[in-house]
Structure formats: structure tokens, C-alpha cells
Design a protein around this motif. Structure first.
Motif, PDB file in Angstrom:
ATOM      1  N   HIS A   1       0.784  -1.232   0.000  1.00 39.96           N
ATOM      2  CA  HIS A   1       0.000   0.000   0.000  1.00 39.96           C
ATOM      3  C   HIS A   1       0.815   1.281   0.000  1.00 39.96           C
ATOM      4  O   HIS A   1       0.271   2.342  -0.266  1.00 39.96           O
ATOM      5  CB  HIS A   1      -0.979  -0.007   1.188  1.00 39.96           C
ATOM      6  N   LYS A   2       2.103   1.216   0.252  1.00 39.74           N
ATOM      7  CA  LYS A   2       2.918   2.443   0.246  1.00 39.74           C
ATOM      8  C   LYS A   2       3.508   2.740  -1.130  1.00 39.74           C
ATOM      9  O   LYS A   2       4.025   3.819  -1.350  1.00 39.74           O
ATOM     10  CB  LYS A   2       4.042   2.339   1.268  1.00 39.74           C
ATOM     11  N   ALA A   3       3.453   1.794  -2.039  1.00 34.19           N
ATOM     12  CA  ALA A   3       4.031   1.982  -3.365  1.00 34.19           C
ATOM     13  C   ALA A   3       3.139   2.893  -4.212  1.00 34.19           C
ATOM     14  O   ALA A   3       1.921   2.770  -4.177  1.00 34.19           O
ATOM     15  CB  ALA A   3       4.211   0.638  -4.056  1.00 34.19           C
ATOM     16  N   ALA A   4       3.765   3.767  -4.963  1.00 29.53           N
ATOM     17  CA  ALA A   4       3.021   4.663  -5.850  1.00 29.53           C
ATOM     18  C   ALA A   4       2.460   3.906  -7.048  1.00 29.53           C
ATOM     19  O   ALA A   4       1.389   4.202  -7.540  1.00 29.53           O
ATOM     20  CB  ALA A   4       3.918   5.798  -6.323  1.00 29.53           C
ATOM     21  N   ASP A   5       3.211   2.904  -7.509  1.00 33.34           N
ATOM     22  CA  ASP A   5       2.760   2.062  -8.619  1.00 33.34           C
ATOM     23  C   ASP A   5       3.502   0.723  -8.528  1.00 33.34           C
ATOM     24  O   ASP A   5       4.344   0.536  -7.661  1.00 33.34           O
ATOM     25  CB  ASP A   5       2.987   2.746  -9.973  1.00 33.34           C
ATOM     26  N   LYS A   6       3.188  -0.187  -9.421  1.00 35.93           N
ATOM     27  CA  LYS A   6       3.762  -1.535  -9.362  1.00 35.93           C
ATOM     28  C   LYS A   6       5.277  -1.563  -9.547  1.00 35.93           C
ATOM     29  O   LYS A   6       5.940  -2.483  -9.105  1.00 35.93           O
ATOM     30  CB  LYS A   6       3.084  -2.449 -10.381  1.00 35.93           C
ATOM     31  N   ASN A   7       5.846  -0.547 -10.171  1.00 35.79           N
ATOM     32  CA  ASN A   7       7.298  -0.498 -10.365  1.00 35.79           C
ATOM     33  C   ASN A   7       8.034  -0.030  -9.113  1.00 35.79           C
ATOM     34  O   ASN A   7       9.243  -0.157  -9.031  1.00 35.79           O
ATOM     35  CB  ASN A   7       7.645   0.419 -11.540  1.00 35.79           C
ATOM     36  N   ALA A   8       7.317   0.518  -8.148  1.00 33.69           N
ATOM     37  CA  ALA A   8       7.930   1.043  -6.927  1.00 33.69           C
ATOM     38  C   ALA A   8       7.748   0.108  -5.733  1.00 33.69           C
ATOM     39  O   ALA A   8       8.051   0.491  -4.605  1.00 33.69           O
ATOM     40  CB  ALA A   8       7.346   2.414  -6.615  1.00 33.69           C
ATOM     41  N   ILE A   9       7.280  -1.094  -5.960  1.00 35.35           N
ATOM     42  CA  ILE A   9       7.006  -2.026  -4.869  1.00 35.35           C
ATOM     43  C   ILE A   9       8.300  -2.529  -4.241  1.00 35.35           C
ATOM     44  O   ILE A   9       9.239  -2.891  -4.923  1.00 35.35           O
ATOM     45  CB  ILE A   9       6.160  -3.221  -5.369  1.00 35.35           C
ATOM     46  N   LYS A  10       8.297  -2.522  -2.897  1.00 33.55           N
ATOM     47  CA  LYS A  10       9.401  -3.084  -2.114  1.00 33.55           C
ATOM     48  C   LYS A  10       8.797  -4.095  -1.154  1.00 33.55           C
ATOM     49  O   LYS A  10       7.588  -4.143  -0.972  1.00 33.55           O
ATOM     50  CB  LYS A  10      10.075  -1.987  -1.285  1.00 33.55           C
ATOM     51  N   GLY A  11       9.641  -4.863  -0.526  1.00 32.83           N
ATOM     52  CA  GLY A  11       9.173  -5.812   0.478  1.00 32.83           C
ATOM     53  C   GLY A  11       8.658  -5.090   1.715  1.00 32.83           C
ATOM     54  O   GLY A  11       9.023  -3.935   1.982  1.00 32.83           O
ATOM     55  N   CYS A  12       7.817  -5.739   2.478  1.00 32.78           N
ATOM     56  CA  CYS A  12       7.212  -5.123   3.659  1.00 32.78           C
ATOM     57  C   CYS A  12       8.231  -4.764   4.737  1.00 32.78           C
ATOM     58  O   CYS A  12       8.000  -3.870   5.534  1.00 32.78           O
ATOM     59  CB  CYS A  12       6.161  -6.054   4.249  1.00 32.78           C
ATOM     60  N   ALA A  13       9.350  -5.473   4.770  1.00 29.85           N
ATOM     61  CA  ALA A  13      10.378  -5.196   5.773  1.00 29.85           C
ATOM     62  C   ALA A  13      11.434  -4.235   5.246  1.00 29.85           C
ATOM     63  O   ALA A  13      12.482  -4.071   5.841  1.00 29.85           O
ATOM     64  CB  ALA A  13      11.031  -6.503   6.221  1.00 29.85           C
ATOM     65  N   SER A  14      11.148  -3.567   4.116  1.00 24.16           N
ATOM     66  CA  SER A  14      12.076  -2.584   3.558  1.00 24.16           C
ATOM     67  C   SER A  14      12.020  -1.298   4.367  1.00 24.16           C
ATOM     68  O   SER A  14      11.012  -0.998   5.013  1.00 24.16           O
ATOM     69  CB  SER A  14      11.706  -2.257   2.107  1.00 24.16           C
ATOM     70  N   GLU A  15      13.099  -0.529   4.295  1.00 22.88           N
ATOM     71  CA  GLU A  15      13.164   0.744   5.021  1.00 22.88           C
ATOM     72  C   GLU A  15      11.976   1.633   4.665  1.00 22.88           C
ATOM     73  O   GLU A  15      11.626   1.780   3.500  1.00 22.88           O
ATOM     74  CB  GLU A  15      14.474   1.457   4.687  1.00 22.88           C
ATOM     75  N   GLY A  16      11.318   2.156   5.679  1.00 21.08           N
ATOM     76  CA  GLY A  16      10.172   3.028   5.460  1.00 21.08           C
ATOM     77  C   GLY A  16       8.839   2.298   5.517  1.00 21.08           C
ATOM     78  O   GLY A  16       7.794   2.923   5.442  1.00 21.08           O
ATOM     79  N   CYS A  17       8.870   0.997   5.640  1.00 18.37           N
ATOM     80  CA  CYS A  17       7.610   0.236   5.719  1.00 18.37           C
ATOM     81  C   CYS A  17       7.461  -0.329   7.134  1.00 18.37           C
ATOM     82  O   CYS A  17       7.436   0.413   8.089  1.00 18.37           O
ATOM     83  CB  CYS A  17       7.591  -0.856   4.656  1.00 18.37           C
ATOM     84  N   HIS A  18       7.405  -1.630   7.250  1.00 18.85           N
ATOM     85  CA  HIS A  18       7.173  -2.286   8.536  1.00 18.85           C
ATOM     86  C   HIS A  18       8.488  -2.837   9.090  1.00 18.85           C
ATOM     87  O   HIS A  18       8.680  -4.045   9.177  1.00 18.85           O
ATOM     88  CB  HIS A  18       6.139  -3.399   8.371  1.00 18.85           C
ATOM     89  N   THR A  19       9.384  -1.942   9.486  1.00 18.05           N
ATOM     90  CA  THR A  19      10.712  -2.364   9.922  1.00 18.05           C
ATOM     91  C   THR A  19      10.863  -2.473  11.432  1.00 18.05           C
ATOM     92  O   THR A  19      11.810  -3.079  11.903  1.00 18.05           O
ATOM     93  CB  THR A  19      11.790  -1.388   9.408  1.00 18.05           C
ATOM     94  N   ASP A  20       9.949  -1.901  12.182  1.00 19.52           N
ATOM     95  CA  ASP A  20      10.081  -1.900  13.641  1.00 19.52           C
ATOM     96  C   ASP A  20       9.535  -3.206  14.214  1.00 19.52           C
ATOM     97  O   ASP A  20       8.336  -3.469  14.180  1.00 19.52           O
ATOM     98  CB  ASP A  20       9.348  -0.701  14.240  1.00 19.52           C
ATOM     99  N   ASN A  21      10.430  -4.018  14.746  1.00 16.06           N
ATOM    100  CA  ASN A  21      10.045  -5.308  15.319  1.00 16.06           C
ATOM    101  C   ASN A  21      10.138  -5.285  16.845  1.00 16.06           C
ATOM    102  O   ASN A  21      10.172  -6.324  17.476  1.00 16.06           O
ATOM    103  CB  ASN A  21      10.936  -6.420  14.740  1.00 16.06           C
ATOM    104  N   SER A  22      10.167  -4.094  17.427  1.00 15.46           N
ATOM    105  CA  SER A  22      10.289  -3.991  18.878  1.00 15.46           C
ATOM    106  C   SER A  22       8.966  -4.351  19.555  1.00 15.46           C
ATOM    107  O   SER A  22       7.903  -4.331  18.930  1.00 15.46           O
ATOM    108  CB  SER A  22      10.697  -2.565  19.271  1.00 15.46           C
TER     109      SER A  22
END
Length: 130
Positions: free
Chosen positions: A65-86
Motif C-alpha cells: 500500500h505504500k508503493a506509488a505504482d507496481k514499479n515502486a514495490i518493495k518488500g514489507c520489511a524494507s526501510e520506510g515500511c514495517h521495519t520496527d520489530n520492537s
């Protein structure tokens, strides 16, 4: 002149025929992947995720849901997404845990499985340790 033009066009066509699919596929994820916490610290085993099986069930941008389009898709654990596992982030929407377990939103695994009434619900996703 015509001969060199024809050869040039044939070379260009061959390059497009063989190189273009590789460039397009370069963004494609693996058919099967294993979901792990970004910091590697998990109480349960990593989850095998059949990405290929999920393709086409929804638009890619529902989950990514954070990608602007299909070419900008990153994994969910990529920087800026769901990286906080605390432990503190466990209840936060941006936390790694919630990306998979939040039953109130359809763009999490558990939320989608609950809404669609398909797939595993609960800890069946985590294989038993061997």
C-alpha cells in the motif's frame, strides 16, 4: 546502406526479444519466499509465503500500500515500511507484527484471510520447529 539498416533492425529486434523480458522480470518477486523479521528476532519460525499463489487475488497495491505504482514495490520489511520489530511497536500499524497479524485491515495477511474466509487463520502459518 539498405543491408546495414536491415542488419541493425534485426539486431535491435533480437535485443528487444531477449533482453526486454529480463528487464521486466527483474522487478518480479520470487514465486515462494520466507517472511522473516527485519532484525532476525522472532519468537516463532519464519513463515513460508507462496507469493505466486497470491498474485492475481488482489491488486498488488492492496498489500504493498505504500508503493506509488507496481514499479515502486518493495518488500514489507524494507526501510520506510514495517521495519520496527520492537515490543513497543507490536501494536502500532507501522510495526512489523501488525503487517501480518492485524485482523482489522484487509491489507494484512490475517485481515485478508479473515475477510475472504480463505487460507490459514491463527498460528498455522508458522511451521513447527524441527
Amino acid at each position: 546502406m539498405k543491408k546495414s539498416l536491415m542488419i541493425g533492425l534485426m539486431v535491435a529486434a533480437l535485443v528487444c526479444a531477449f533482453a526486454l523480458p529480463s528487464v521486466i522480470a527483474g522487478n518480479a518477486p520470487a514465486a515462494d519466499m520466507v517472511l522473516k523479521a527485519p532484525d532476525g528476532k522472532m519468537k516463532k519460525t519464519p513463515v513460508p509465503f507462496p507469493h505466486k499463489k497470491h498474485e492475481g487475488l488482489a491488486d498488488c497495491l492492496v498489500c504493498h500500500h505504500k508503493a506509488a505504482d507496481k514499479n515502486a514495490i518493495k518488500g514489507c520489511a524494507s526501510e520506510g515500511c514495517h521495519t520496527d520489530n520492537s515490543k513497543a511497536a507490536k501494536r502500532e500499524a507501522t510495526g512489523f507484527y501488525q503487517a501480518w497479524h492485524n485482523k482489522k485491515v484487509k491489507n494484512s495477511c490475517m485481515g485478508c484471510h479473515k475477510a475472504e474466509k480463505k487460507g490459514p487463520k491463527g498460528c498455522k502459518c508458522h511451521p513447527k520447529k524441527k
